[in-house]
Design a protein around this motif. Structure first.
Motif, PDB file in Angstrom:
ATOM      1  N   GLY A   1      10.494  10.250  -1.153  1.00  0.00           N
ATOM      2  CA  GLY A   1       9.154  10.819  -1.105  1.00  0.00           C
ATOM      3  C   GLY A   1       8.190   9.986  -1.928  1.00  0.00           C
ATOM      4  O   GLY A   1       8.601   9.126  -2.701  1.00  0.00           O
ATOM      5  N   PRO A   2       6.885  10.239  -1.737  1.00  0.00           N
ATOM      6  CA  PRO A   2       5.885   9.412  -2.408  1.00  0.00           C
ATOM      7  C   PRO A   2       5.918   9.586  -3.919  1.00  0.00           C
ATOM      8  O   PRO A   2       6.189  10.666  -4.432  1.00  0.00           O
ATOM      9  CB  PRO A   2       4.562   9.892  -1.820  1.00  0.00           C
ATOM     10  N   GLN A   3       5.645   8.507  -4.619  1.00  0.00           N
ATOM     11  CA  GLN A   3       5.600   8.509  -6.085  1.00  0.00           C
ATOM     12  C   GLN A   3       4.162   8.282  -6.498  1.00  0.00           C
ATOM     13  O   GLN A   3       3.676   7.152  -6.456  1.00  0.00           O
ATOM     14  CB  GLN A   3       6.483   7.388  -6.624  1.00  0.00           C
ATOM     15  N   ARG A   4       3.480   9.347  -6.885  1.00  0.00           N
ATOM     16  CA  ARG A   4       2.065   9.204  -7.212  1.00  0.00           C
ATOM     17  C   ARG A   4       1.879   8.405  -8.495  1.00  0.00           C
ATOM     18  O   ARG A   4       0.872   7.724  -8.667  1.00  0.00           O
ATOM     19  CB  ARG A   4       1.425  10.583  -7.372  1.00  0.00           C
ATOM     20  N   GLU A   5       2.854   8.502  -9.419  1.00  0.00           N
ATOM     21  CA  GLU A   5       2.622   7.872 -10.724  1.00  0.00           C
ATOM     22  C   GLU A   5       2.652   6.344 -10.661  1.00  0.00           C
ATOM     23  O   GLU A   5       2.159   5.684 -11.570  1.00  0.00           O
ATOM     24  CB  GLU A   5       3.622   8.390 -11.766  1.00  0.00           C
ATOM     25  N   VAL A   6       3.248   5.779  -9.591  1.00  0.00           N
ATOM     26  CA  VAL A   6       3.254   4.318  -9.525  1.00  0.00           C
ATOM     27  C   VAL A   6       1.985   3.766  -8.898  1.00  0.00           C
ATOM     28  O   VAL A   6       1.713   2.583  -8.992  1.00  0.00           O
ATOM     29  CB  VAL A   6       4.475   3.766  -8.749  1.00  0.00           C
ATOM     30  N   SER A   7       1.209   4.635  -8.229  1.00  0.00           N
ATOM     31  CA  SER A   7      -0.015   4.129  -7.617  1.00  0.00           C
ATOM     32  C   SER A   7      -1.116   4.055  -8.680  1.00  0.00           C
ATOM     33  O   SER A   7      -1.139   4.836  -9.618  1.00  0.00           O
ATOM     34  CB  SER A   7      -0.444   5.021  -6.457  1.00  0.00           C
ATOM     35  N   VAL A   8      -2.021   3.106  -8.510  1.00  0.00           N
ATOM     36  CA  VAL A   8      -3.023   2.849  -9.544  1.00  0.00           C
ATOM     37  C   VAL A   8      -4.384   3.376  -9.091  1.00  0.00           C
ATOM     38  O   VAL A   8      -4.571   3.742  -7.928  1.00  0.00           O
ATOM     39  CB  VAL A   8      -3.108   1.349  -9.845  1.00  0.00           C
ATOM     40  N   GLY A   9      -5.307   3.396  -9.995  1.00  0.00           N
ATOM     41  CA  GLY A   9      -6.635   3.917  -9.720  1.00  0.00           C
ATOM     42  C   GLY A   9      -7.439   3.032  -8.783  1.00  0.00           C
ATOM     43  O   GLY A   9      -7.049   1.894  -8.502  1.00  0.00           O
ATOM     44  N   PRO A  10      -8.598   3.562  -8.292  1.00  0.00           N
ATOM     45  CA  PRO A  10      -9.403   2.817  -7.303  1.00  0.00           C
ATOM     46  C   PRO A  10      -9.931   1.492  -7.839  1.00  0.00           C
ATOM     47  O   PRO A  10     -10.043   0.533  -7.083  1.00  0.00           O
ATOM     48  CB  PRO A  10     -10.551   3.790  -6.987  1.00  0.00           C
ATOM     49  N   ARG A  11     -10.234   1.442  -9.172  1.00  0.00           N
ATOM     50  CA  ARG A  11     -10.809   0.218  -9.711  1.00  0.00           C
ATOM     51  C   ARG A  11      -9.810  -0.943  -9.590  1.00  0.00           C
ATOM     52  O   ARG A  11     -10.139  -2.035  -9.151  1.00  0.00           O
ATOM     53  CB  ARG A  11     -11.192   0.434 -11.178  1.00  0.00           C
TER      54      ARG A  11
ATOM     55  N   THR B   1       0.800  -1.225   0.000  1.00  0.00           N
ATOM     56  CA  THR B   1       0.000   0.000   0.000  1.00  0.00           C
ATOM     57  C   THR B   1       0.833   1.275   0.000  1.00  0.00           C
ATOM     58  O   THR B   1       0.314   2.324  -0.346  1.00  0.00           O
ATOM     59  CB  THR B   1      -0.953   0.027   1.217  1.00  0.00           C
ATOM     60  N   THR B   2       2.110   1.192   0.386  1.00  0.00           N
ATOM     61  CA  THR B   2       2.898   2.418   0.442  1.00  0.00           C
ATOM     62  C   THR B   2       3.161   2.962  -0.959  1.00  0.00           C
ATOM     63  O   THR B   2       3.237   2.197  -1.927  1.00  0.00           O
ATOM     64  CB  THR B   2       4.236   2.175   1.175  1.00  0.00           C
ATOM     65  N   THR B   3       3.283   4.287  -1.057  1.00  0.00           N
ATOM     66  CA  THR B   3       3.566   4.894  -2.366  1.00  0.00           C
ATOM     67  C   THR B   3       5.054   5.175  -2.539  1.00  0.00           C
ATOM     68  O   THR B   3       5.462   5.741  -3.542  1.00  0.00           O
ATOM     69  CB  THR B   3       2.791   6.210  -2.533  1.00  0.00           C
ATOM     70  N   ARG B   4       5.848   4.829  -1.555  1.00  0.00           N
ATOM     71  CA  ARG B   4       7.298   4.992  -1.685  1.00  0.00           C
ATOM     72  C   ARG B   4       7.895   3.637  -2.021  1.00  0.00           C
ATOM     73  O   ARG B   4       7.807   2.702  -1.219  1.00  0.00           O
ATOM     74  CB  ARG B   4       7.886   5.513  -0.373  1.00  0.00           C
ATOM     75  N   VAL B   5       8.532   3.545  -3.173  1.00  0.00           N
ATOM     76  CA  VAL B   5       8.930   2.231  -3.679  1.00  0.00           C
ATOM     77  C   VAL B   5       9.991   1.586  -2.774  1.00  0.00           C
ATOM     78  O   VAL B   5       9.915   0.396  -2.465  1.00  0.00           O
ATOM     79  CB  VAL B   5       9.458   2.360  -5.112  1.00  0.00           C
TER      80      VAL B   5
END
Lengths: 186, 322
Positions: free
Chosen positions: A82-92, A24-28
């Motif tokens: 820091g967090p990487q928003r582009e690696v996180s995926v959409g809610p679906r 779940t973390t956004t930091r790789v």
């Protein structure tokens, strides 16, 4: 409920929590570190169950080699602090992933919980016993697996050394100097 | 399993003994490095702190480190940046608990102690990687990458060398290895010993394998942003590593506490055997220039791994034949 049971439950809990945090973390890089915690806790579970050798190998291979490889790959690619928003995926896709994970866990539980009604005798598996079984009863699967790994290793080398067709043609162009009949034209 | 039948007092005493060894022996090695390097380079080394030949120099250094400000770079990943020194240091402390120094003198006699020590040293390198990444500094990142590449290359020959000894002894326990040791091993396991020594120095990132911290080109690599006590922890981890690998070398290849003297001198023999190894590791730093990254990888994959595999085959053949 002995102290060993408590330890096992604690290690299991830590492993599950660290696994959840890892996905779940956004930091790789944090995900890789949570993976270290999860794998280490799993080794703790093995240790409590009396499988010392497996526990140590688990840490040596997974933490000492696999995670190091993951970190190496992350350092070679983009891994900002820091967090990487582009690696996180959409809610679906999140819901879908959670569903698949829950289904897999449910399947395992459905198989394992009926078996777990009787408390099994906890035996310490010595390395000698394990080696004797591995190289006695299980020797063919073991050899087959090592063959598979060897094939994968050789193939990985071949893939990494193989030139792409375009590059190969260009190299042939350069090599075939005009007036060199032996090389021929591409 | 052993260890579960100890009383609480016993556990506390054993832990305290390991901690004491962990705090004293690295300082001795550090002081030895100061002096040996000094004399090899035609100078005296520290001479003033404490009076006699500067024996208290490292204590003075420690006091200086404590007084320094604890800095965390603004761009750094704060949490990992702070954890990294502990990650590098603690595994060596844990590893020291399973190394036997005298008949019956081992803080925790685990059955697979040889493997345990390897595991601990492998985890310790993770500290350097994390430090390199979390500093958010390009030199640190390069250092961290070099460190990872080096670890992956040298972990394999190290494990293979130890595996050869374990195979010869027929056990994974360090105590069992000492019991099984005989002087013939000095010749029989010589290639493994050399591979182990080289790979150990590389694991510690000591010269000539200090490409990851190369102070002259990437400014100490992963340690660039560290100062004060956290930097001291990394230094302590390095010296603790020298102690651990020296004692381990003595245990695996030189027969540990065995020697031609009354039984009570066992621990003395271990120290006497480990000391020259530590000296050798320091000597390497003075004697050789730094290896380039490609030379470093070449040495590991084309030199050490084949030698270690050959040694493993030889050991297996001799064990099966005899």
């Amino acid at each position: 409920m002995t102290s060993l049971d408590l330890l096992f439950a604690a290690f299991g809990l830590v492993a599950v929590l660290a696994g959840l945090l890892a996905v779940t973390t956004t930091r790789v890089v944090h995900a890789a570190m949570w993976l270290v915690v999860a794998l280490g806790s799993l080794a703790g579970c093995f240790l409590v169950l009396g499988a010392e050798f497996i526990a140590l190998v688990q840490v040596l291979i997974y933490v000492g080699a696999i995670v190091v490889l993951v970190l190496f790959a992350l350092m070679l690619t983009r891994s900002p602090v820091g967090p990487q928003r582009e690696v996180s995926v959409g809610p679906r896709r999140r819901v879908l992933a959670a569903g698949v994970g829950a289904a897999a866990a449910g399947l395992l539980l459905a198989v394992l919980v009926p078996v777990a009604t009787v408390l099994p005798e906890r035996t310490v598996t010595s390395t000698e016993t394990m080696a004797r079984d591995l190289f006695g009863i299980w020797v063919w699967p073991f050899e087959l697996l090592s063959l598979l790994l060897l094939t994968a290793l050789v193939a990985a080398f071949a893939v990494s050394r193989m030139d792409s067709p375009a590059e190969g043609a260009r190299a042939a162009d350069v090599a075939a100097a005009p007036g060199d009949p032996e090389r021929g034209l591409p | 399993m052993t260890g579960l039948d100890l009383t609480v007092v016993e556990i506390v005493l054993r832990s305290a003994a390991v901690l004491a060894a962990f705090l004293v022996l690295p300082l001795l090695v550090g002081q030895m490095e100061h002096k040996v390097m000094g004399h090899m380079q035609g100078r005296l080394g520290p001479m003033y702190a404490g009076g006699f030949h500067g024996w208290a120099q490292l204590v003075a250094d420690g006091v200086k480190f404590i007084q320094k400000e604890d800095l965390t770079p603004a761009a750094a990943d704060r949490r990992l940046f702070r954890i990294a020194p502990a990650l590098a240091l603690v595994p060596y402390l844990v590893a020291m608990a399973v190394v036997p120094v005298h008949p019956g003198w081992v803080a925790a006699d685990v059955p697979a102690s040889a493997l345990f020590v390897l595991v601990a040293s492998g985890v310790s390198i993770l500290g350097m990687l994390v430090a390199g990444w979390a500093s958010a500094n390009k030199y640190s990142l390069i250092g961290g990458m070099r460190s990872a590449a080096q670890l992956l290359a040298y972990e394999l020959p190290l494990v293979l060398a130890v595996a050869s000894v374990c195979l010869a002894a027929g056990t994974l326990s360090l105590t069992g290895i000492i019991d099984a040791w005989s002087p013939v091993w000095l010749l029989w396991q010589l290639p493994a010993a050399l591979v182990f020594l080289v790979a150990a120095v590389a694991e510690l990132n000591r010269p000539p394998f200090d490409m990851p911290i190369a102070d002259a080109e990437i400014v100490m690599g992963p340690f660039t942003e560290y100062g004060g006590l956290r930097f001291a922890f990394f230094l302590l981890a390095e010296y603790a590593g020298i102690v651990l690998f020296s004692v381990l070398f003595a245990v695996l290849f030189l027969g540990g506490w065995r020697g031609p003297a009354p039984a009570w001198t066992g621990w003395l023999w271990t120290l006497l055997k480990a000391l020259p190894v530590a000296f050798l590791i320091i000597w390497m730093r003075v004697a050789w220039p730094r290896l380039r990254e490609d030379q470093l990888q070449r040495l590991a994959w084309l030199g050490l791994v084949p030698v270690a595999l050959g040694q493993l085959a030889l050991t297996a053949v001799v064990v099966v034949a005899l």
